[in-house]
Design an enzyme around this catalytic site. Structure first.
Site, PDB file in Angstrom:
ATOM      1  N   LYS A 118       3.764   9.972  -6.150  1.00 64.25           N
ATOM      2  CA  LYS A 118       2.307  10.546  -6.595  1.00 64.25           C
ATOM      3  C   LYS A 118       2.183  11.816  -7.007  1.00 64.25           C
ATOM      4  O   LYS A 118       1.279  12.033  -7.782  1.00 64.25           O
ATOM      5  CB  LYS A 118       1.584  10.429  -5.022  1.00 64.25           C
ATOM      6  N   LYS A 202       4.450  -2.909  -9.310  1.00 63.97           N
ATOM      7  CA  LYS A 202       3.430  -3.488  -8.270  1.00 63.97           C
ATOM      8  C   LYS A 202       2.179  -3.329  -8.656  1.00 63.97           C
ATOM      9  O   LYS A 202       1.636  -2.472  -9.484  1.00 63.97           O
ATOM     10  CB  LYS A 202       3.630  -2.633  -7.106  1.00 63.97           C
ATOM     11  N   LYS A 205      -4.283  -0.405  -8.396  1.00 59.67           N
ATOM     12  CA  LYS A 205      -5.518  -0.001  -8.994  1.00 59.67           C
ATOM     13  C   LYS A 205      -5.485   0.972 -10.238  1.00 59.67           C
ATOM     14  O   LYS A 205      -6.230   1.162 -10.999  1.00 59.67           O
ATOM     15  CB  LYS A 205      -6.620   0.244  -8.132  1.00 59.67           C
TER      16      LYS A 205
HETATM   17  P1  AMP Z   1      -2.481   0.833  -1.433  1.00 56.74           P
HETATM   18  O1  AMP Z   1      -3.989   0.625  -1.938  1.00 56.74           O
HETATM   19  O2  AMP Z   1      -1.547   1.249  -2.390  1.00 56.74           O
HETATM   20  O3  AMP Z   1      -2.849   2.418  -0.628  1.00 56.74           O
HETATM   21  O4  AMP Z   1      -2.110   0.157  -0.392  1.00 56.74           O
HETATM   22  C1  AMP Z   1      -2.930  -0.480   0.810  1.00 56.74           C
HETATM   23  C2  AMP Z   1      -2.054  -1.589   1.307  1.00 56.74           C
HETATM   24  O5  AMP Z   1      -1.906  -2.608   0.749  1.00 56.74           O
HETATM   25  C3  AMP Z   1      -0.599  -1.348   1.976  1.00 56.74           C
HETATM   26  O6  AMP Z   1      -0.282  -1.791   3.170  1.00 56.74           O
HETATM   27  C4  AMP Z   1       0.134  -1.751   0.891  1.00 56.74           C
HETATM   28  O7  AMP Z   1       1.637  -1.942   1.071  1.00 56.74           O
HETATM   29  C5  AMP Z   1      -0.603  -2.939   0.203  1.00 56.74           C
HETATM   30  N1  AMP Z   1      -0.535  -3.118  -1.142  1.00 56.74           N
HETATM   31  C6  AMP Z   1      -0.687  -2.547  -1.913  1.00 56.74           C
HETATM   32  N2  AMP Z   1      -0.560  -2.996  -3.253  1.00 56.74           N
HETATM   33  C7  AMP Z   1       0.113  -4.178  -2.907  1.00 56.74           C
HETATM   34  C8  AMP Z   1       0.821  -5.124  -3.610  1.00 56.74           C
HETATM   35  N3  AMP Z   1       0.634  -4.867  -5.056  1.00 56.74           N
HETATM   36  N4  AMP Z   1       1.248  -6.081  -3.064  1.00 56.74           N
HETATM   37  C9  AMP Z   1       1.331  -6.307  -1.736  1.00 56.74           C
HETATM   38  N5  AMP Z   1       0.694  -5.224  -0.980  1.00 56.74           N
HETATM   39  C10 AMP Z   1       0.311  -4.286  -1.420  1.00 56.74           C
END
Ligand code: AMP
Ligand code: TRP
Length: 334
Positions: A118, A202, A205
């Site tokens: 980040k 991965k 957004k």
């Molecule tokens: P974030 O939006 O990156 O803060 O992620 C929020 C939650 O969604 C966390 O539990 C992440 O590990 C899960 N997450 C985010 N992106 C993915 C992805 N591409 N695949 C699986 N889980 C995800």
């Protein structure tokens, strides 16, 4: 590492209200929460204080917090079963974070890869806040306040859970057995949904509209995005020989359709990708459309949503304040 579905445990998880939730968030997080709430005591939090550790738009935050909470409910988190609340509504989170930071080795926090990633993305050095650095200590507080046993998250969060365990162990060693040791729960097939344009990355957004499917995308947009998703160079669909791009689309297909491997293989083996992709788009649209309808209703009039969050706040405060009280007592605070 296959993990059994936990039961009779306390589950805690949270998402940041930082914009468009996508199918990675849904499959990797919220959909798992819905399953887990059945046989466990569950708390699901909108972690707004984590979202403000990087530059953000204050005018949009309130709506984003409500959007995230509405999505939890629309996706099937049941407020009669689970406690749904906003992190900043329970002051004990930041208070415990401070107390825990006193037993957290600085060196251990410097190893967090999410902080490094980040920080790199921020435009100036001054934008890297102390809060972004201590983010995992606040996350440890989120978890440890509720005597949490199991934390369902995507793979990227495992390092943070390990740190929370380390903090709990150090605290208990130093002050006595007050904190419960949490464990990460990672459903393997959906632990990492990858970008639609680059299967090495991965789904996120922050990489641009084409790389992810937002939970609020219209049917038309979903069809377009899936049609332009990358596949393998081999023009014929093969279940067993497919490369990472197709494996990712297959994981999405399986998770949304809940179909078995053999059925998918039978339907598309030897055909071009067009058939598979068209079917995949419809599978996603069918799964998301009831969620989208409910979400729309919840966001049209906030009254019920705010009521639910108020109730969640009171229920969360009771548990959190009791843990905080015990922590302060053993630490010798007056
Ligand atoms: P974030 O939006 O990156 O803060 O992620 C929020 C939650 O969604 C966390 O539990 C992440 O590990 C899960 N997450 C985010 N992106 C993915 C992805 N591409 N695949 C699986 N889980 C995800
Ligand atoms: N850091 C998590 C993420 O980015 C969000 C989060 C904050 C969280 N506190 C938590 C997840 C506690 C699980 C438990 O996804």
């Amino acid at each position: 590492m296959a993990q059994n579905l936990p039961s009779n445990k306390t589950i805690f998880s949270g998402l940041q209200p930082s914009g468009n939730l996508h199918i990675g968030n849904y499959l990797g997080a919220i959909k798992q929460w819905v399953r887990l709430q059945e046989n466990n005591t569950a708390l699901f939090c909108v972690v707004d204080q984590h979202a403000i550790t990087v530059p953000y738009e204050p005018k949009e935050l309130q709506n984003r917090i409500l959007d995230a909470a509405a999505m939890y409910l629309a996706a099937g988190v049941n407020p009669e079963k689970s406690i749904i609340f906003v992190q900043s509504h329970v002051a004990a989170h930041t208070e415990l974070a401070w107390l825990l930071s006193t037993v957290t080795p600085y060196g251990n926090v410097t190893r967090m890869t999410q902080f490094k990633d980040k920080s790199k993305k921020l435009s100036s050095k001054d934008a890297i806040s102390l809060a972004l650095f201590s983010y995992p200590v606040l996350m440890a507080a989120d978890i440890l306040l509720y005597n949490t046993n199991v934390v369902p998250v995507g793979e990227d969060q495992v390092q943070h859970i390990e740190l929370a365990r380390d903090i709990a162990e150090r605290f208990n060693k130093q002050y006595g057995p007050v904190l419960t040791m949490p464990e990460a729960y990672i459903p393997q097939e959906t632990a990492r949904i990858m970008s639609l344009t680059d299967p090495k990355k991965k789904m996120s957004k922050s990489d641009g509209e084409k790389t992810y499917i937002a939970l609020t995308d219209t049917a038309e947009v979903i069809r377009k995005k899936i049609a332009s998703a990358v596949t393998d160079t081999d023009p014929i669909f093969s279940f067993k020989k497919s490369g990472p791009a197709v494996q990712n689309l297959l994981a999405i297909y399986k998770a949304f359709s809940e179909k078995e491997d053999q059925d998918i293989e039978k339907a598309f083996e030897g055909k071009g990708y067009k058939d598979f992709k068209e079917s995949l788009a419809e599978v996603i649209i069918t799964a998301l459309s009831p969620i989208q309808e409910k979400y729309k209703t919840l966001r049209e009039d906030d009254t019920d949503l705010r009521f639910t969050l108020g109730r969640g706040m009171h229920r969360a405060q009771q548990i959190a304040n009791s843990t905080l009280h015990q922590v302060k007592e053993v630490m010798g605070l007056l």
